[in-house]
Design a protein around this motif. Structure first.
Motif, PDB file in Angstrom:
ATOM      1  N   VAL A   1       0.968  -1.392  -0.094  1.00  0.00           N
ATOM      2  CA  VAL A   1      -0.146  -0.071   0.132  1.00  0.00           C
ATOM      3  C   VAL A   1       0.807   1.301  -0.056  1.00  0.00           C
ATOM      4  O   VAL A   1       0.445   2.174  -0.666  1.00  0.00           O
ATOM      5  N   LYS A   2       1.866   1.223   0.903  1.00  0.00           N
ATOM      6  CA  LYS A   2       2.896   2.496   0.807  1.00  0.00           C
ATOM      7  C   LYS A   2       3.486   2.613  -0.615  1.00  0.00           C
ATOM      8  O   LYS A   2       3.733   3.813  -0.892  1.00  0.00           O
ATOM      9  N   ASP A   3       3.560   1.451  -1.289  1.00  0.00           N
ATOM     10  CA  ASP A   3       4.526   1.630  -2.507  1.00  0.00           C
ATOM     11  C   ASP A   3       3.453   2.238  -3.622  1.00  0.00           C
ATOM     12  O   ASP A   3       3.756   3.129  -4.653  1.00  0.00           O
ATOM     13  N   TYR A   4       1.971   1.891  -3.436  1.00  0.00           N
ATOM     14  CA  TYR A   4       1.108   2.419  -4.358  1.00  0.00           C
ATOM     15  C   TYR A   4       0.936   3.842  -4.080  1.00  0.00           C
ATOM     16  O   TYR A   4       0.734   4.657  -5.054  1.00  0.00           O
ATOM     17  N   ILE A   5       1.051   4.322  -2.936  1.00  0.00           N
ATOM     18  CA  ILE A   5       0.997   5.646  -2.566  1.00  0.00           C
ATOM     19  C   ILE A   5       2.177   6.543  -3.199  1.00  0.00           C
ATOM     20  O   ILE A   5       1.907   7.615  -3.792  1.00  0.00           O
TER      21      ILE A   5
ATOM     22  N   ILE B   1      -6.556   8.334  -4.077  1.00  0.00           N
ATOM     23  CA  ILE B   1      -5.683   6.939  -3.881  1.00  0.00           C
ATOM     24  C   ILE B   1      -6.445   5.918  -2.875  1.00  0.00           C
ATOM     25  O   ILE B   1      -6.421   4.989  -3.306  1.00  0.00           O
ATOM     26  N   TYR B   2      -7.297   6.438  -2.003  1.00  0.00           N
ATOM     27  CA  TYR B   2      -7.987   5.384  -0.909  1.00  0.00           C
ATOM     28  C   TYR B   2      -8.951   4.862  -1.956  1.00  0.00           C
ATOM     29  O   TYR B   2      -9.232   3.812  -1.556  1.00  0.00           O
TER      30      TYR B   2
ATOM     31  N   MET C   1      -7.875  -3.679  -0.607  1.00  0.00           N
ATOM     32  CA  MET C   1      -7.102  -3.323   0.608  1.00  0.00           C
ATOM     33  C   MET C   1      -7.792  -3.813   1.800  1.00  0.00           C
ATOM     34  O   MET C   1      -8.998  -3.606   1.868  1.00  0.00           O
ATOM     35  N   PRO C   2      -7.268  -3.860   2.760  1.00  0.00           N
ATOM     36  CA  PRO C   2      -7.652  -4.549   3.908  1.00  0.00           C
ATOM     37  C   PRO C   2      -8.623  -3.600   4.586  1.00  0.00           C
ATOM     38  O   PRO C   2      -8.418  -2.383   4.624  1.00  0.00           O
TER      39      PRO C   2
ATOM     40  N   ILE D   1      -3.992   6.521   5.000  1.00  0.00           N
ATOM     41  CA  ILE D   1      -3.579   6.958   3.512  1.00  0.00           C
ATOM     42  C   ILE D   1      -3.090   8.433   3.463  1.00  0.00           C
ATOM     43  O   ILE D   1      -1.955   8.697   2.760  1.00  0.00           O
ATOM     44  N   HIS D   2      -3.766   9.174   3.933  1.00  0.00           N
ATOM     45  CA  HIS D   2      -3.394  10.648   4.036  1.00  0.00           C
ATOM     46  C   HIS D   2      -2.173  10.843   4.693  1.00  0.00           C
ATOM     47  O   HIS D   2      -1.167  11.649   4.093  1.00  0.00           O
TER      48      HIS D   2
END
Length: 330
Positions: free
Chosen positions: A40-44, A55-56, A64-65, A73-74
């Protein structure tokens, strides 16, 4: 985030047992958990040009969980975004280093008595390459951050020519703000920019700087800033402490003005408000009408009036309204 709760955890471990003693003297708010999976970090990180809520939404579609919330996310989006431009903890030094690193032409660097940093965007070069003449400039600022921009208007399109960050916090000596803005504008004059009109808000530092750098330009108040200033004044619940009105001088220019109708006259000086609410919108509408009158624009009877007549009629109309409604302060 740390709290003054005197929280301690003591562990005593022997061969067979672990003794744990926990002490916590303040039931403060629970810290927020910002942990998320690495994918998820990589996608952001790969989609920083999108807003966090977008993005969320996209991550939700990718299963995503569900325990991950938008604020998480923010948080990571803001962390990665900050790393792109933050060079130092001090905002002034960080901005200077970032601009220098990116190759911007820095035209104002000032530390004392007021910190200031100004740079050129490069739009003036592109406009000059296309032989586009700049006739109108707008110098405005946001009062919260002291961020100024020299904004050129060309055929209805705006071009930010340069920005000035002024961080004086009210601690600068008298005149420092005007001097810094003057230095900022002088650089554009050196590049051959001589606007016919210079729009600003009711900030005397900007007005003085504009008059110094471009003495032949017509200084005009921005319509939006003018309306805000007028409406703010009309809503003022406090009566002015000083009276600067000169009835004799006003009567000398316009004979219809009654010298007895003035704030110093105890007969009229009885209002408890500067302007009652029921009159405010009409006063602004009159001002707005007067603002749009011009010798080249025919009036309702298709006559082109001179500037002197337009001024006299405007004063008469506004003065008559104020006197009829006992608005002696207005």
């Amino acid at each position: 985030e740390r709290f003054d709760c005197n929280g301690t955890i003591k562990l005593h471990i022997n061969l067979h047992h672990a003794y744990i003693h926990i002490q916590h003297n303040d039931l403060h708010i629970a810290p927020t958990d910002f942990s998320i999976p690495d994918w998820v970090k990589d996608y952001i990180l790969q989609n920083l040009d999108l807003f966090p809520q977008v993005i969320y939404a996209q991550l939700i579609k990718q299963e995503m969980p569900t325990f991950i919330r938008q604020k998480q996310i923010h948080y990571w989006w803001s962390q990665y975004m900050t790393k792109q431009y933050k060079r130092k903890d001090d905002a002034y030094d960080s901005a200077h280093d970032w601009l220098y690193e990116k190759g911007y032409e820095i035209i104002v660097v000032n530390k004392e008595p007021a910190r200031a940093l100004g740079f050129i965007t490069g739009f003036h070069k592109k406009l000059r390459e296309q032989n586009i003449q700049i006739n109108e400039c707008d110098n405005t600022n946001n009062l919260t951050f002291e961020l100024y921009v020299l904004h050129a208007e060309v055929d209805g399109t705006g071009y930010p020519l340069g920005y000035l960050f002024l961080d004086n916090n009210g601690n600068g000596v008298s005149g420092a703000q005007t001097n810094i803005i003057t230095r900022f504008l002088e650089k554009f004059r050196e590049y051959g920019i001589f606007p016919q009109f210079f729009l600003t808000d009711k900030d005397f530092a900007q007005i003085s700087a504009g008059q110094t750098v471009w003495p032949n330009a017509k200084i005009q108040l921005c319509h939006w800033h003018l309306r805000r200033a007028v409406e703010t004044k009309l809503k003022d619940t406090h009566l002015p402490k000083r009276d600067n009105y000169e009835p004799m001088a006003a009567n000398h220019e316009f004979s219809f003005i009654d010298i007895e109708f003035n704030p110093s006259n105890t007969i009229y000086n009885k209002p408890t408000k500067f302007c009652p609410k029921e009159f405010r919108s009409h006063i602004w509408n009159l001002m707005n009408k007067h603002l749009h009158q011009h010798p080249l624009i025919p009036d309702i009877s298709q006559q082109n009036l001179t500037s002197d007549i337009i001024r006299k009629q405007a004063v008469l109309e506004m003065y008559t309204f104020c006197k009829e409604n006992s608005l002696v302060r207005v």
